[in-house]
Design a protein around this motif. Sequence first.
Motif, PDB file in Angstrom:
ATOM      1  N   VAL A 107       0.894  -1.191   0.191  1.00  8.44           N
ATOM      2  CA  VAL A 107      -0.384   0.624   0.122  1.00  8.44           C
ATOM      3  C   VAL A 107       1.208   0.961   0.010  1.00  8.44           C
ATOM      4  O   VAL A 107       1.766   1.634   0.404  1.00  8.44           O
ATOM      5  N   VAL A 108       0.600   2.498  -1.477  1.00 11.06           N
ATOM      6  CA  VAL A 108       1.555   3.598  -0.573  1.00 11.06           C
ATOM      7  C   VAL A 108      -0.086   4.587  -0.823  1.00 11.06           C
ATOM      8  O   VAL A 108      -0.568   4.724  -1.576  1.00 11.06           O
ATOM      9  N   PHE A 109       0.357   5.602  -0.283  1.00  7.11           N
ATOM     10  CA  PHE A 109      -0.246   7.194  -0.488  1.00  7.11           C
ATOM     11  C   PHE A 109       0.899   7.896  -1.581  1.00  7.11           C
ATOM     12  O   PHE A 109       1.803   8.399  -1.613  1.00  7.11           O
ATOM     13  N   LEU A 110      -0.433   8.469  -2.439  1.00  4.76           N
ATOM     14  CA  LEU A 110       0.329   9.559  -3.528  1.00  4.76           C
ATOM     15  C   LEU A 110      -0.661  10.538  -2.676  1.00  4.76           C
ATOM     16  O   LEU A 110      -1.736  10.749  -4.100  1.00  4.76           O
ATOM     17  N   THR A 111       0.365  11.930  -2.567  1.00  5.85           N
ATOM     18  CA  THR A 111      -0.945  12.671  -2.598  1.00  5.85           C
ATOM     19  C   THR A 111      -0.456  13.739  -2.984  1.00  5.85           C
ATOM     20  O   THR A 111       0.835  14.561  -3.103  1.00  5.85           O
ATOM     21  N   ALA A 112      -1.102  14.435  -3.800  1.00 11.54           N
ATOM     22  CA  ALA A 112      -0.977  15.921  -4.266  1.00 11.54           C
ATOM     23  C   ALA A 112      -1.038  17.056  -3.455  1.00 11.54           C
ATOM     24  O   ALA A 112      -1.805  17.883  -3.183  1.00 11.54           O
ATOM     25  N   MET A 113      -0.191  17.188  -2.967  1.00  6.94           N
ATOM     26  CA  MET A 113       0.389  18.383  -1.886  1.00  6.94           C
ATOM     27  C   MET A 113       1.991  18.671  -2.751  1.00  6.94           C
ATOM     28  O   MET A 113       2.323  18.329  -2.363  1.00  6.94           O
ATOM     29  N   PRO A 114       1.932  20.418  -1.646  1.00 11.92           N
ATOM     30  CA  PRO A 114       3.079  20.267  -2.055  1.00 11.92           C
ATOM     31  C   PRO A 114       4.107  19.655  -1.042  1.00 11.92           C
ATOM     32  O   PRO A 114       3.859  19.325  -0.308  1.00 11.92           O
ATOM     33  N   PRO A 115       5.255  18.792  -1.439  1.00 17.06           N
ATOM     34  CA  PRO A 115       6.032  18.644  -0.083  1.00 17.06           C
ATOM     35  C   PRO A 115       6.830  19.349   0.601  1.00 17.06           C
ATOM     36  O   PRO A 115       7.071  18.023   1.497  1.00 17.06           O
ATOM     37  N   SER A 137       3.230  14.968  -3.954  1.00 20.44           N
ATOM     38  CA  SER A 137       3.703  15.515  -5.429  1.00 20.44           C
ATOM     39  C   SER A 137       2.895  16.557  -5.916  1.00 20.44           C
ATOM     40  O   SER A 137       1.629  15.858  -5.687  1.00 20.44           O
ATOM     41  N   GLU A 138       3.276  16.526  -7.155  1.00 21.67           N
ATOM     42  CA  GLU A 138       2.173  17.860  -7.691  1.00 21.67           C
ATOM     43  C   GLU A 138       2.044  17.382  -9.023  1.00 21.67           C
ATOM     44  O   GLU A 138       1.770  17.810 -10.117  1.00 21.67           O
ATOM     45  N   GLU A 139       3.069  16.682 -10.109  1.00 19.41           N
ATOM     46  CA  GLU A 139       3.446  15.598 -10.867  1.00 19.41           C
ATOM     47  C   GLU A 139       2.050  15.216 -10.736  1.00 19.41           C
ATOM     48  O   GLU A 139       0.960  14.914 -10.628  1.00 19.41           O
ATOM     49  N   PRO A 140       1.351  14.754 -12.506  1.00 21.91           N
ATOM     50  CA  PRO A 140       0.665  14.144 -12.624  1.00 21.91           C
ATOM     51  C   PRO A 140       0.519  12.375 -11.945  1.00 21.91           C
ATOM     52  O   PRO A 140       1.828  11.899 -12.227  1.00 21.91           O
ATOM     53  N   LYS A 141      -0.657  11.938 -11.676  1.00 20.88           N
ATOM     54  CA  LYS A 141      -0.879  10.858 -10.838  1.00 20.88           C
ATOM     55  C   LYS A 141      -0.288   9.385 -12.270  1.00 20.88           C
ATOM     56  O   LYS A 141       0.910   8.434 -11.534  1.00 20.88           O
ATOM     57  N   GLY A 142      -0.342  10.013 -13.404  1.00 23.18           N
ATOM     58  CA  GLY A 142      -0.610   8.405 -14.126  1.00 23.18           C
ATOM     59  C   GLY A 142       1.437   7.825 -14.254  1.00 23.18           C
ATOM     60  O   GLY A 142       1.460   7.182 -13.954  1.00 23.18           O
ATOM     61  N   PRO A 143       2.400   9.015 -14.648  1.00 20.53           N
ATOM     62  CA  PRO A 143       3.699   8.633 -14.559  1.00 20.53           C
ATOM     63  C   PRO A 143       3.759   8.950 -13.269  1.00 20.53           C
ATOM     64  O   PRO A 143       5.388   7.471 -13.058  1.00 20.53           O
ATOM     65  N   MET A 144       3.726   9.299 -12.658  1.00 26.87           N
ATOM     66  CA  MET A 144       4.468   8.818 -10.357  1.00 26.87           C
ATOM     67  C   MET A 144       3.549   6.964 -11.087  1.00 26.87           C
ATOM     68  O   MET A 144       4.778   6.616 -10.304  1.00 26.87           O
ATOM     69  N   MET A 145       2.238   6.659 -10.787  1.00 24.37           N
ATOM     70  CA  MET A 145       2.128   5.328 -10.781  1.00 24.37           C
ATOM     71  C   MET A 145       3.018   4.462 -11.535  1.00 24.37           C
ATOM     72  O   MET A 145       3.419   3.514 -11.012  1.00 24.37           O
ATOM     73  N   ARG A 146       3.367   5.222 -12.899  1.00 25.46           N
ATOM     74  CA  ARG A 146       3.766   4.398 -13.721  1.00 25.46           C
ATOM     75  C   ARG A 146       5.295   3.798 -13.297  1.00 25.46           C
ATOM     76  O   ARG A 146       5.756   3.322 -13.438  1.00 25.46           O
ATOM     77  N   ARG A 147       6.235   4.997 -12.580  1.00 25.95           N
ATOM     78  CA  ARG A 147       7.614   5.020 -11.985  1.00 25.95           C
ATOM     79  C   ARG A 147       7.292   3.467 -10.325  1.00 25.95           C
ATOM     80  O   ARG A 147       8.688   3.253 -10.651  1.00 25.95           O
TER      81      ARG A 147
END
Length: 218
Positions: A107-115, A137-147
């Motif tokens: 389980v990983v949390f990917l939160t859209a907020m300033p680091p 992170s404020e990056e698009p989540k698709g590329p983050m998920m792929r990485r």
Amino acid sequence: MARGTGDILDVSHVVVSDRPLVVCDVDDVVLHFAAPFQEFLLAQGHEFLPRSFNLMGNIVASDTRLEVDIAGVYRLIGAFFEAQESWQLPIEEVVQTLEALSADADVVFLTAMPPLYSQQRRRLLDRLGLAFPLIASEEPKGPMMRRLNAERIFPTTFIDDMAHNLHSVRTHMPDSLLIHMMPDSALHLMAPKPQDDIVRARDWRHAEELIRAHWLPR
């Protein structure tokens, strides 16, 4: 709701194993955001008027009813994230459900907020018993998920309240299970809707059923 920096965030501190992967947004998926943020605004002498799906132009001073400018809105969002430990509470059943899922998946949390505010969020999640890896992170989540997934062939799930994040992940990880989860807030009722093939989870128990079904051989 946060501004992008254009920087590529290093996610090497998050190590995923040879198990299914469940990636969750945080605000209004794991932690309540819309309701406590509106309470925070009132405490700061402001109000949110649910006129459209946008914080910009819809936050006003309680006394004058004048709109807060863009810089002021970002200051209020930053102040809320700074004080989040005093305001945000977990979504119902999230702690028990993610604990159960973590017995069989990463389980990983990917939160859209300033680091900048990630340490406050880390402390809050830990205090609530949600000690899973966190990426702010404020990056698009698709590329983050792929990485995050790299070349793994195990089932992946992504959960978010925002349609554009779900669509981003589908573009980059088309075999992922995409789950739309959101509160019935006035703000979310005006939000863009995900495309029809993205499933809506009623609550976290329903989300667990969907995730475990996705793990079954096909």
